[in-house]
Design a protein around this motif. Structure first.
Motif, PDB file in Angstrom:
ATOM      1  N   SER A 116      45.524   4.758  12.544  1.00 23.05           N
ATOM      2  CA  SER A 116      45.168   3.874  11.399  1.00 23.05           C
ATOM      3  C   SER A 116      45.167   2.604  11.528  1.00 23.05           C
ATOM      4  CB  SER A 116      46.008   4.255  10.039  1.00 23.05           C
ATOM      5  OG  SER A 116      47.418   4.238  10.510  1.00 23.05           O
ATOM      6  N   ASN A 117      46.019   1.928  12.591  1.00 23.22           N
ATOM      7  CA  ASN A 117      46.617   0.593  12.902  1.00 23.22           C
ATOM      8  C   ASN A 117      45.953  -0.014  14.198  1.00 23.22           C
ATOM      9  OD1 ASN A 117      48.371   1.826  14.162  1.00 23.22           O
ATOM     10  ND2 ASN A 117      49.969   0.415  13.807  1.00 23.22           N
ATOM     11  N   PHE A 118      44.939   1.029  14.917  1.00 21.14           N
ATOM     12  CA  PHE A 118      44.631   0.701  16.319  1.00 21.14           C
ATOM     13  C   PHE A 118      43.007   0.534  16.476  1.00 21.14           C
ATOM     14  CE2 PHE A 118      44.244   2.808  20.685  1.00 21.14           C
ATOM     15  CZ  PHE A 118      44.322   1.570  21.167  1.00 21.14           C
ATOM     16  N   PHE A 119      42.776  -0.565  17.139  1.00 18.59           N
ATOM     17  CA  PHE A 119      41.249  -0.940  16.982  1.00 18.59           C
ATOM     18  C   PHE A 119      40.935  -1.067  18.609  1.00 18.59           C
ATOM     19  CE2 PHE A 119      42.960  -1.413  12.765  1.00 18.59           C
ATOM     20  CZ  PHE A 119      42.069  -0.693  12.013  1.00 18.59           C
ATOM     21  N   LEU A 120      39.582  -1.085  18.862  1.00 15.58           N
ATOM     22  CA  LEU A 120      39.251  -1.295  20.330  1.00 15.58           C
ATOM     23  C   LEU A 120      38.295  -2.576  20.269  1.00 15.58           C
ATOM     24  CD1 LEU A 120      38.486   2.297  21.361  1.00 15.58           C
ATOM     25  CD2 LEU A 120      40.498   0.900  21.765  1.00 15.58           C
ATOM     26  N   ALA A 121      38.231  -3.276  21.260  1.00 25.43           N
ATOM     27  CA  ALA A 121      37.126  -4.257  21.314  1.00 25.43           C
ATOM     28  C   ALA A 121      36.970  -4.519  22.828  1.00 25.43           C
ATOM     29  CB  ALA A 121      37.688  -5.615  20.695  1.00 25.43           C
ATOM     30  N   GLY A 122      35.654  -4.876  23.084  1.00 25.42           N
ATOM     31  CA  GLY A 122      35.244  -5.014  24.657  1.00 25.42           C
ATOM     32  C   GLY A 122      33.832  -4.943  24.659  1.00 25.42           C
ATOM     33  N   ASP A 123      33.084  -5.334  25.728  1.00 24.57           N
ATOM     34  CA  ASP A 123      31.675  -5.327  25.781  1.00 24.57           C
ATOM     35  C   ASP A 123      31.180  -3.871  25.990  1.00 24.57           C
ATOM     36  OD1 ASP A 123      32.755  -4.865  28.318  1.00 24.57           O
ATOM     37  OD2 ASP A 123      31.607  -6.556  29.357  1.00 24.57           O
ATOM     38  N   TRP A 124      32.182  -3.201  26.317  1.00 20.75           N
ATOM     39  CA  TRP A 124      32.001  -1.311  26.428  1.00 20.75           C
ATOM     40  C   TRP A 124      32.048  -0.719  25.256  1.00 20.75           C
ATOM     41  CZ3 TRP A 124      36.265   0.967  25.113  1.00 20.75           C
ATOM     42  CH2 TRP A 124      37.585   0.174  24.909  1.00 20.75           C
ATOM     43  N   THR A 125      32.593  -1.434  24.148  1.00 22.31           N
ATOM     44  CA  THR A 125      32.436  -0.296  22.922  1.00 22.31           C
ATOM     45  C   THR A 125      31.039  -0.387  22.440  1.00 22.31           C
ATOM     46  OG1 THR A 125      33.131  -2.443  21.552  1.00 22.31           O
ATOM     47  CG2 THR A 125      34.863  -1.144  22.427  1.00 22.31           C
ATOM     48  N   ALA A 126      31.046   0.161  21.020  1.00 28.10           N
ATOM     49  CA  ALA A 126      29.721   0.519  20.633  1.00 28.10           C
ATOM     50  C   ALA A 126      29.304  -0.689  19.882  1.00 28.10           C
ATOM     51  CB  ALA A 126      29.504   1.866  19.576  1.00 28.10           C
ATOM     52  N   TRP A 134      29.003   7.351  25.614  1.00 26.68           N
ATOM     53  CA  TRP A 134      30.253   7.197  26.023  1.00 26.68           C
ATOM     54  C   TRP A 134      30.970   5.875  25.396  1.00 26.68           C
ATOM     55  CZ3 TRP A 134      29.530  11.758  27.125  1.00 26.68           C
ATOM     56  CH2 TRP A 134      28.575  12.423  27.816  1.00 26.68           C
ATOM     57  N   ARG A 135      30.023   5.180  24.527  1.00 26.66           N
ATOM     58  CA  ARG A 135      30.890   3.856  24.140  1.00 26.66           C
ATOM     59  C   ARG A 135      31.532   4.257  22.845  1.00 26.66           C
ATOM     60  NH1 ARG A 135      26.391  -0.743  24.816  1.00 26.66           N
ATOM     61  NH2 ARG A 135      28.142  -1.927  24.343  1.00 26.66           N
ATOM     62  N   PRO A 136      32.772   4.158  22.425  1.00 31.65           N
ATOM     63  CA  PRO A 136      33.473   4.334  21.549  1.00 31.65           C
ATOM     64  C   PRO A 136      33.360   3.247  20.426  1.00 31.65           C
ATOM     65  CG  PRO A 136      34.829   3.694  22.862  1.00 31.65           C
ATOM     66  CD  PRO A 136      33.830   3.464  23.819  1.00 31.65           C
ATOM     67  N   SER A 137      33.663   3.483  19.115  1.00 31.12           N
ATOM     68  CA  SER A 137      33.513   2.772  18.021  1.00 31.12           C
ATOM     69  C   SER A 137      34.693   1.873  18.283  1.00 31.12           C
ATOM     70  CB  SER A 137      33.616   3.609  16.813  1.00 31.12           C
ATOM     71  OG  SER A 137      34.309   2.742  15.761  1.00 31.12           O
ATOM     72  N   GLN A 138      34.779   0.888  17.286  1.00 30.74           N
ATOM     73  CA  GLN A 138      35.952  -0.248  17.332  1.00 30.74           C
ATOM     74  C   GLN A 138      37.081   0.520  16.416  1.00 30.74           C
ATOM     75  OE1 GLN A 138      32.527  -1.190  16.624  1.00 30.74           O
ATOM     76  NE2 GLN A 138      32.639  -2.127  18.795  1.00 30.74           N
ATOM     77  N   TRP A 169      24.643  -3.551  22.217  1.00 32.98           N
ATOM     78  CA  TRP A 169      24.308  -4.473  23.198  1.00 32.98           C
ATOM     79  C   TRP A 169      24.937  -4.150  24.439  1.00 32.98           C
ATOM     80  CZ3 TRP A 169      22.116  -9.576  23.140  1.00 32.98           C
ATOM     81  CH2 TRP A 169      21.427  -9.843  21.856  1.00 32.98           C
ATOM     82  N   PRO A 170      23.908  -4.699  25.607  1.00 31.06           N
ATOM     83  CA  PRO A 170      24.459  -4.309  26.935  1.00 31.06           C
ATOM     84  C   PRO A 170      25.821  -5.109  27.256  1.00 31.06           C
ATOM     85  CG  PRO A 170      22.640  -5.664  26.994  1.00 31.06           C
ATOM     86  CD  PRO A 170      22.751  -5.354  25.498  1.00 31.06           C
ATOM     87  N   ALA A 171      26.564  -5.092  28.431  1.00 31.21           N
ATOM     88  CA  ALA A 171      27.527  -5.853  28.765  1.00 31.21           C
ATOM     89  C   ALA A 171      27.188  -7.227  29.142  1.00 31.21           C
ATOM     90  CB  ALA A 171      28.279  -5.287  30.161  1.00 31.21           C
ATOM     91  N   THR A 172      27.505  -7.726  27.856  1.00 32.41           N
ATOM     92  CA  THR A 172      27.293  -9.530  27.999  1.00 32.41           C
ATOM     93  C   THR A 172      28.247 -10.247  27.014  1.00 32.41           C
ATOM     94  OG1 THR A 172      25.925  -8.921  25.974  1.00 32.41           O
ATOM     95  CG2 THR A 172      24.607  -9.334  28.029  1.00 32.41           C
ATOM     96  N   MET A 173      28.494 -11.366  27.150  1.00 31.29           N
ATOM     97  CA  MET A 173      29.343 -12.148  26.229  1.00 31.29           C
ATOM     98  C   MET A 173      29.035 -11.941  24.994  1.00 31.29           C
ATOM     99  SD  MET A 173      29.369 -15.929  28.260  1.00 31.29           S
ATOM    100  CE  MET A 173      27.651 -16.257  28.390  1.00 31.29           C
ATOM    101  N   GLU A 174      27.651 -11.708  24.521  1.00 32.66           N
ATOM    102  CA  GLU A 174      27.255 -11.618  23.268  1.00 32.66           C
ATOM    103  C   GLU A 174      27.762 -10.078  22.776  1.00 32.66           C
ATOM    104  OE1 GLU A 174      25.844 -13.013  20.716  1.00 32.66           O
ATOM    105  OE2 GLU A 174      25.087 -11.382  19.388  1.00 32.66           O
TER     106      GLU A 174
END
Ligand SMILES: Cc1cc2nc3c(=O)[nH]c(=O)nc-3n(C[C@H](O)[C@H](O)[C@H](O)COP(=O)(O)OP(=O)(O)OC[C@H]3O[C@@H](n4cnc5c(N)ncnc54)[C@H](O)[C@@H]3O)c2cc1C
Length: 466
Positions: free
Chosen positions: A405-415, A396-400, A418-423
């Motif tokens: 074409s000009n829309f990107f995702l970021a967040g610990d929940w994206t693919a 269920w974790r989407p790519s960035q 890694w688990p939900a961490t600062m890293e």
């Protein structure tokens, strides 16, 4: 560029894009940066972390981000972990001179809270993890929970409770029966087996908010800006592109590209229904469940603790951090912060019940606290602290990248893997920045490699790669 969200994912993508020469506008809803890994001032004037945050030696991208924004020297590194069980026995986890993956074997062999046969069974399971060489998604882990995998490898209930859970519940913020075995095995491979430096604990020596002082300067040095109290209400979207963002108060802003770096449960409210319907990736975010963390802050009238931190076994409280000592005084153990990960049982309890429970446990572990007067206590319950790494949750974790074409995702929940961490959050920010640079025809890499496997661990890692 517009980056929406000033947590670690948004900050790392904004700083990377600024480094690449772009003018970035970062829009953050709150009056401070850092998102879930931040600190703020309480109504009584006390400045507290949202919750104690720690990092590990294997978190190479967070390390890189702290270096870029000049925060590395604000992180203390500890290579000696002390576990205390209900009988007051203390176990030390520290690397010996042996090469990886055996460097922690001596500590494990001497672990006094378990009987010899349990220690031997843990050693065998660790060897089984090492032999996988980092390939943790398949074989006898596929589709299993971490608890199932541990039972399959002959781990007793006491070994699970007094060893595996202690590490994994804190690292992954979930109970082992709700954790994908792949995440659990990854923690042990990356932090405890592959490289001697992987397990070292990094703890901020300042309130979390002070780690981000350099971000604003990095963004502004390229003509960009950080706008606080700028809450994005929605994105305006055509079939192929994001056209602009609408900010509370009716203001609109537009840019060449957009990074949406808000928590997973805040994404859908910002997107038009049409886009959510057209891309199953967005609707699938509803399937990611959240897990809670509770932090308890205690201020005493005298010093009650000398160690910088302790890990507790057999109790509700999992960690005690000596904030006065970590911050370098005044006092050396007057201000403590306790952490309970996957704190489902505490959610329905009152603030006073939680204080009473944690104070009683603290007084069992720290004799000095028995006579000390508790001056003040603060409980911070984060019901939706992180997404739950349930078996299969990676689906269920989407790519960035998105279909726009000009829309990107970021967040610990994206693919990120890694688990939900600062890293995980920083990795997602770097991946989003890389995707933008590739899209505009100037590809550049920001993602840092993992710590290299060493010694026999390197052999196990290579064996699978052949
Ligand atoms: C209590 C607790 C303890 C934790 N402990 C650890 C730990 O010890 N080690 C570790 O590695 N990780 C830990 N984590 C996890 C870590 O904090 C997160 O994984 C990480 O900070 C997530 O970063 P992010 O940028 O993806 O999301 P966030 O930090 O949530 O950032 C999202 C940002 O978007 C902003 N925003 C939301 N909506 C809008 C909008 N409409 N317009 C503008 N801005 C908006 C938010 O205000 C926020 O600043 C902990 C988390 C919690 C909650």
């Amino acid at each position: 560029m517009i980056v929406i969200g000033g947590g670690l994912a948004g900050l790392s993508s904004a700083v990377a894009l600024a480094d690449a020469g772009f003018r970035v506008r970062l829009l953050e809803r709150r009056p401070f940066l850092g998102g879930r890994a931040s600190s703020y001032t309480l109504p009584d004037g006390e400045h507290v972390d949202n919750c104690q945050h720690v990092t590990l030696g294997c978190c190479t991208n967070l390390d890189d981000f702290y270096r870029r924004v000049g925060a590395s020297r604000k992180i203390g590194v500890y290579d000696r972990l002390v576990f205390v069980d209900r009988d007051g026995r203390r176990s030390l986890m520290q690397a010996s001179a042996l090469p990886a993956p055996l460097h922690l074997a001596v500590s494990l062999a001497l672990y006094p809270s378990l009987v010899w046969s349990e220690r031997r069974a843990i050693g065998n399971a660790m060897l089984a993890i090492a032999r996988r060489g980092g390939r943790n998604a398949d074989g006898d882990a596929a589709g299993k929970s971490m608890l199932d995998w541990l039972r399959l490898h002959d781990q007793s209930e006491s070994a699970i409770r007094r060893f595996w859970s202690v590490v994994l519940v804190s690292a992954l913020n979930e109970e082992l029966d709700r954790t994908d075995a792949r995440y659990g095995l990854d923690v042990f491979w990356k932090a405890f087996l592959a490289n001697r430096a992987g397990y070292r604990l990094g703890i901020p020596l300042v309130p979390l908010g002070e780690l981000y002082d350099g971000c604003k300067a990095a963004i502004e040095s390229r003509g960009g800006e950080v706008q606080l109290r700028a809450s994005v209400r929605c994105l305006r979207v055509s079939d192929e592109r994001v056209l602009g963002v609408e900010i509370d108060g009716g203001r609109e802003e537009s840019a060449d590209a957009y990074v949406l770096a808000v928590p997973h449960d805040a994404v859908l409210a910002l997107l038009p229904e049409r886009l959510i319907g057209a891309q199953p990736g967005f609707a699938n975010l509803r399937r990611l469940r959240s897990a809670p963390i509770t932090g308890v802050h205690f201020w005493f009238d005298r010093d009650v603790m000398s160690e910088p931190f302790l890990t507790l076994l057999d109790r509700t409280t999992q960690w005690i951090f000596n904030k006065s000592r970590l911050y370098g005084g005044p006092g050396d153990g007057r201000y403590l912060q306790l952490v309970v990960s996957a704190s489902y049982d505490l959610l329905p309890r009152s603030r006073q019940e939680i204080i009473d429970l944690c104070l009683a446990e603290l007084r069992e572990v720290l004799p000095e606290a028995r006579e000390a007067k508790l001056l003040k206590a603060v409980v911070i319950k984060e019901a939706n602290a992180t997404f739950s790494p349930e078996p299969g949750s990676d689906r269920w974790r989407p790519s960035q990248r998105t279909s726009l074409s000009n829309f990107f995702l970021a967040g610990d929940w994206t693919a990120t893997g890694w688990p939900a961490t600062m890293e995980g959050a920083v990795r997602s920010g770097y991946l989003a920045a890389e995707a933008i640079l590739a899209a505009v025809g100037t590809p550049r890499g920001f993602l840092q490699p993992d710590l290299p496997p060493e010694g026999l661990a390197r052999w196990y890692a290579r064996r699978g790669a052949l």
